[in-house]
Design an enzyme around this catalytic site. Structure first.
Site, PDB file in Angstrom:
ATOM      1  N   ALA A   1      11.511  45.703  26.793  1.00  0.00           N
ATOM      2  CA  ALA A   1      10.452  46.344  27.597  1.00  0.00           C
ATOM      3  C   ALA A   1       9.343  45.328  27.877  1.00  0.00           C
ATOM      4  O   ALA A   1       9.068  44.446  27.061  1.00  0.00           O
ATOM      5  CB  ALA A   1       9.884  47.525  26.829  1.00  0.00           C
TER       6      ALA A   1
ATOM      7  N   GLY B   1      15.101  46.340  24.455  1.00  0.00           N
ATOM      8  CA  GLY B   1      15.844  46.905  25.579  1.00  0.00           C
ATOM      9  C   GLY B   1      16.910  45.969  26.125  1.00  0.00           C
ATOM     10  O   GLY B   1      17.890  46.428  26.724  1.00  0.00           O
TER      11      GLY B   1
ATOM     12  N   GLU C   1      19.731  46.699  24.010  1.00  0.00           N
ATOM     13  CA  GLU C   1      20.224  48.042  24.352  1.00  0.00           C
ATOM     14  C   GLU C   1      21.024  48.026  25.657  1.00  0.00           C
ATOM     15  O   GLU C   1      21.999  48.766  25.801  1.00  0.00           O
ATOM     16  CB  GLU C   1      19.047  49.022  24.448  1.00  0.00           C
TER      17      GLU C   1
ATOM     18  N   GLU D   1      12.302  46.526  17.656  1.00  0.00           N
ATOM     19  CA  GLU D   1      11.204  47.450  17.982  1.00  0.00           C
ATOM     20  C   GLU D   1      10.324  47.827  16.800  1.00  0.00           C
ATOM     21  O   GLU D   1       9.120  48.022  16.960  1.00  0.00           O
ATOM     22  CB  GLU D   1      11.764  48.727  18.619  1.00  0.00           C
TER      23      GLU D   1
END
Ligand code: COA
Length: 261
Positions: free
Chosen positions: A67, A112, A115, A135
């Site tokens: 992110a 992310g 991910e 995170e």
């Protein structure tokens, strides 16, 4: 002057390459980047001429640093929740693509970025890069599928270790635990990813879709349910011209020429 795309889409033969194009931010995912990504994914999902989809990042430092943490600082709590919904939906769109997908990680993959790779079917990582769901070090948790997909891939115990300790794994360890399938020589992830895609597309493209659907759709079912689902997916390959072409090629001792029909 048109602004440069945040996510470039290039079709090479039957492979669509999506490239995150913010190398100055290590290809971090901003809200606008996710919007472009999702628009491309919607088109690709409906495009029969695309037999496989590859994801990579611009530059040689990062595949995706997760992110956009600079953008995040300007978000109030409501915007943060909106962003998390959007990034989760984007990764769900990736996972739901009917075509096989390959994460071609040309550099670091954190948060992310990891991910995104987890939502793909196959993962190639540059041997000099690190990967992880970091995170919790930022006092949040993986929210784009990481807590759900990582344990399914490497087991709950290992996933807890990686997420709770916010581990940044080196490529060799990522390979060893099955988080990635292959390492590419340093600086050659795109080349290696391209070779893997070429190998993939020697196989029937509709069969690839059917096999992916059989595996993904069967995972959360009982064995009996998964076997039934497999039978349904198999059936999709029966009426195809590619299946007959494969039999003819076998008889004629030549490689098949698949057309995706
Ligand atoms: N969001 C926004 N900007 C980011 C970013 C992110 N997730 N990650 C890196 N950047 C920016 C840096 O702030 C820096 O910007 P600046 O030039 O304005 O200072 C630029 O990208 C280069 O970053 P830098 O850390 O110097 O690059 P590097 O090549 O040495 O390291 C990483 C690359 C990816 C290893 C490192 O940037 C990193 O660890 N980023 C954070 C990853 C993370 O924790 N992600 C989880 C998000 S939930």
């Amino acid at each position: 002057m048109t602004a440069q795309a945040l996510v470039a889409l290039e079709q090479r033969g039957h492979v669509a390459w999506l490239t995150l194009q913010r190398p100055e931010s290590r290809n971090a995912l901003s809200l606008a980047t996710l919007g472009e990504l999702r628009a491309h994914l919607a088109k690709l999902a409906a495009d029969a001429s695309v037999w496989a989809v590859a994801f990579t990042g611009a530059g040689d430092k990062a595949f995706c640093a997760g992110a956009d943490l600079k953008e995040r600082r300007g978000f109030d709590a409501q915007m943060v929740s909106r962003f998390v919904r959007e990034i989760r939906a984007a990764m769900d769109d990736v996972a739901a693509l009917p075509q096989p997908t390959v994460a071609v990680m040309n550099g670091a993959a954190f948060g992310g970025g990891c991910e995104l790779a987890l939502a793909c079917d196959l993962r190639v990582l540059d041997e000099s890069a690190a990967i992880g769901l970091t995170e919790t070090s930022l006092a949040i948790i993986p929210g784009a599928g990481g807590c759900a997909r990582l344990p399914r891939l490497v087991g709950a115990a290992r996933a807890k270790e990686l997420i709770l300790l916010a581990r940044r794994l080196d490529a060799a360890t990522a390979l060893q635990i099955g988080l990635v399938h292959e390492l590419a020589p340093a600086g050659r992830a795109v080349e290696r990813g391209g070779a893997l895609l070429a190998e993939l597309l020697k196989n029937g493209p509709l069969a690839l879709r059917a096999a992916k659907a059989a595996i993904d759709g069967g995972l959360d079912l009982s064995l009996a349910g998964a076997l039934e689902h497999e039978a349904v997916c198999y059936q999709r390959t029966v009426p195809t011209a590619d299946r007959l072409e494969a039999l003819a090629a076998f008889a004629e001792k030549r490689p098949p020429r698949f057309e995706g029909r």
